[in-house]
Design an enzyme around this catalytic site. Structure first.
Site, short mmCIF file in Angstrom:
data_model
loop_
_atom_site.label_atom_id
_atom_site.label_comp_id
_atom_site.label_asym_id
_atom_site.label_seq_id
_atom_site.Cartn_x
_atom_site.Cartn_y
_atom_site.Cartn_z
CG HIS A 1 -11.23 -8.17 5.82
ND1 HIS A 1 -10.45 -8.14 5.83
CD2 HIS A 1 -11.00 -7.99 4.74
CE1 HIS A 1 -9.41 -8.99 5.28
NE2 HIS A 1 -9.88 -9.11 4.10
CD GLU B 1 -1.88 -2.13 1.14
OE1 GLU B 1 -0.81 -2.23 1.68
OE2 GLU B 1 -2.44 -3.37 1.06
#
Lengths: 393, 324
Positions: free
Chosen positions: B129, B60
């Site tokens: 998540h 990321e």
């Protein structure tokens, strides 16, 4: 846990390239010698000027900081060959991404010493126009500029592809991008990710590591068991070790790497093994963590003395040249000092101007609140935040 | 007009932005051949090519960090972070670089980057998540943060974020990706950095955003059955906050409930409450109430419905505000 106190625990088979030995005599290197054949005495004198100019400005920077005129100074002494040697072979179209000790890189790219001093006087977080010099601004969070360099390099390749797809291929030679960082920053995860991205997208980028042996107080052996250049193989591209205090080796290695990168065979990593002869910053005290003998040993490898010796013995350059250069540098340092002392302090209110590129309601409202608050004081010159004296808060 | 899910509205918005500006490119994990784990970028690699829809390596910080360089080169990168809880490796790049480069360069270096982050819970997944980290980013000057709650906003906000010369984080309400709505492709719904009164009322105001907007509307409908007229404001923009729209509503209703999925403590609700108190104190008939998650790590899926505010929790807050 105590980390290893010396490097080289795992022997590397990578050769350390050198073209000038410790006494300034030319040595042969199969890979790199061909890349210095066209270098003239004029070129060498230019390199000497650039290196000594950087050192003179560096001395003046420390002096200005000690006198309370800079908030901080980051000495580069000892790393002049690594910096000038890697910048000089680049083209103006090659984008460079410095960390925060690359003053010689900035000067070689045309940044005025006084422009750079605005940063260290606490007047700006930037200092120069990145587009004018094709030089990104200093990046203080270590390693954070490495992915920027890779992304920019990816962009140059995408531009070429777009031009080809449009049937108008660019006739200019491919650009290369240089990411500067050090042995300490090499541990940062973003440097790892940068190398993965660069390899995956064949980014035309040179990772130029100045291994100055110390990350503030932590020795290189704590960062790595092996020379950092060996890590390149793990990413699938070439890594070169060079004597970072040998200006010719650094120039040659950089030329070799840039040529390879322009052929589309990059990325390349260069580890220039050098030494931070001074403190990490003016807030640092190296006597707490390293020995005088080590400093003395590296002092014998001073990159400027080596080039000077080479100019004298191999090219018969006379003392008058060195005296003239020293005088020019003194004059420059004097002008820079005067410029620094004459700098107009920034106004706090200007900080609201560039937080966003487009209008922003909160920033506009807080700016108005600030101005209204300031206006409540009868004598605005008494107000904090206008940095009316010294270097500001 | 088209009737689209939020996910397909985003796809269409991204495609239109890419059609209109060749410098727009997408980057992220699994966004190319797979079309993203939520298929939001489905078909875009085939249509625009692998050089404009980058299946990136798994990093990321690398995605956002290289996007900085691409933006400096003149591109308008759109980064997808696969899940809310995976943004943190890029937190350094977003907060120390993306947010600050325009200021650092004294306005010379724009950072027209969009960062798409599917966020929020109640999707029955595993750790990391289901989070709502918007407040962690809102605290950083230099970023803009928006979140659509319906297909039309989703379609236009993507394009408006991409067109903006500042970095914009779009928090996409992933549990509403399949919520359908009308999309009017003819004209944008106005300033993306503004709130919107989506249901008018007289007795109380609920401010919500992203995935909780349908919950707020359901609460207003339920309250109507009890004879209470509740106004619903879709915040839409988390940074900046359109506080004027909220205070105008509160001046009318006198009561305010703020609902968000993120934990209450240190959340955006606190910022709104403070500002409303400062600006509309004499209009308030009751303390501003917040409905948010608890000060806990996001819990396992089996018990997540106790953690994320639902219709009953919002109705409970309405009851409490009316009790004053």
């Amino acid at each position: 846990m105590e980390s290893r106190s010396h490097a080289g625990v795992v022997e590397s088979t990578l050769p350390k390239h050198q073209l000038l030995d410790e006494r300034g005599a030319v040595t042969e290197d199969d890979l790199l010698s061909p890349y210095t054949q066209d270098i003239t005495v004029d070129d060498l004198q230019h390199l000497y000027r650039s290196m000594t100019k950087a050192r003179r400005v560096d001395e003046e920077g420390t002096s200005l900081q000690r006198q309370g005129q800079l908030v901080l100074w980051v000495p580069l002494k000892g790393q002049e060959a690594a910096q000038i040697g890697s910048t000089w072979p680049t083209r103006p179209t090659d984008r460079l991404y410095p960390s925060y000790r690359e003053h010689a890189v900035a000067f070689e790219r045309g940044v005025e010493p006084s422009e750079l001093m605005r940063y260290f006087r606490g007047h700006t977080a930037g200092g120069w126009d990145p587009e004018k010099h094709n030089l990104n601004l200093y990046t203080v969070v270590l390693g954070s500029q490495a992915p920027h360099a890779v992304g920019y390099a990816m962009g140059t390749a995408l531009d070429r592809k777009a031009a080809e797809d449009a049937g108008t291929p660019l006739e200019t030679e491919p650009e290369a991008v240089v990411a500067y960082f050090g042995d300490g920053a090499s541990t940062e995860g973003e440097v790892h990710e940068s190398m993965v991205f660069a390899a995956s997208y064949d980014a035309p980028v040179l990772f130029f590591i100045q291994n100055n042996q110390w990350a503030i107080s932590v020795p290189f052996a704590t960062q790595s068991r092996v020379p950092l250049a060996t890590r390149a193989a793990g990413y699938g591209f070439e890594g070169l070790r060079v004597d970072g205090n040998d200006i010719l080796a650094v120039v040659a290695a950089t030329r070799y790497a840039l040529a390879k990168i322009r052929r589309g065979e990059g990325p390349v990593l260069i580890e220039a093994e050098t030494y931070r002869m001074g403190a990490h910053t003016t807030a640092d005290d190296p006597t707490k963590y390293r020995k005088r003998e080590e400093e003395d040993q590296w002092g014998l490898l001073d990159p400027i003395e080596r080039l000077k010796e080479h100019l004298r013995t191999a090219h018969g350059v006379a003392d008058s040249f060195f005296e003239t250069v020293a005088q020019e540098n003194d004059d420059l340092a004097r002008r820079m000092r005067a410029d620094v002392l004459a700098m107009t302090p920034p106004e706090f209110v200007d900080r609201f101007e560039h937080v966003y590129a487009e209008p922003h309601a909160l920033v506009a409202a807080e700016r108005a609140e600030y101005l209204e608050y300031q206006a409540g004081f009868e004598d605005a010159s008494d107000v904090h935040g206008t940095a009316a004296e010294g270097v500001g808060a | 007009m088209s009737r689209l899910t939020i996910a397909k509205a985003i796809t269409a918005g991204l495609a239109r932005a890419m059609d209109e500006d060749p410098k727009v490119m997408l980057m992220g994990e699994d966004i190319g051949s797979l079309g993203g784990v939520y298929r939001v970028t489905e078909g875009l690699k085939a249509r625009f090519g692998a050089h404009r829809v980058l299946d990136s390596p798994l990093g990321e910080a690398g995605i956002v960090g290289t996007a900085v360089g691409l933006a400096q080169r003149g591109y308008r990168p759109v980064c997808e972070i696969q899940f809310d809880g995976f943004v943190f490796p890029a937190f350094n790049q977003i907060t120390t670089q993306v947010a600050k480069l325009h200021a650092r360069s004294e306005g010379r270096m724009k950072m027209p980057m969009t960062i798409r982050i599917p966020y929020g819970g109640v999707i029955g997944s595993v750790e990391h998540h289901s989070e709502s980290p918007e407040a962690l980013f809102a605290h950083t000057a230099g970023l803009r943060i928006i979140t659509p709650s319906n297909a039309n906003d989703a379609y236009w906000m993507e394009q408006q974020a991409i067109a903006c010369d500042d970095p914009v984080i779009i928090f996409e309400p992933k549990r509403r990706y399949w919520l359908k709505g009308e999309v009017d492709e003819s004209a944008p719904p106005g300033d993306p950095f503004s709130a919107s009164v989506i249901r008018e009322g007289r007795d109380a105001t609920i401010v919500a955003w992203g995935p909780l907007v349908p919950v707020a509307l359901a609460a207003a409908n339920a309250a109507a059955e009890d004879g209470r007229s509740v106004e619903v404001v879709d915040l839409r923009s988390i940074s900046p906050i359109d506080i004027d729209t909220i205070t105008a509503s509160v001046r009318k209703t006198g009561r305010l409930v703020i609902a968000h999925e993120a934990p209450t403590f240190g959340g955006i609700g606190g910022e709104i409450a403070a500002r409303v108190t400062e600006q509309a104190f004499y209009s308030l008939e009751a303390p501003v109430l917040r409905v948010g998650a608890f000060h806990l790590p996001y819990p396992p899926a089996a018990v997540e419905e106790h953690y994320v505010p639902d219709l009953d929790r919002v109705l409970d807050a309405l009851d409490r505000t009316f009790a004053y």
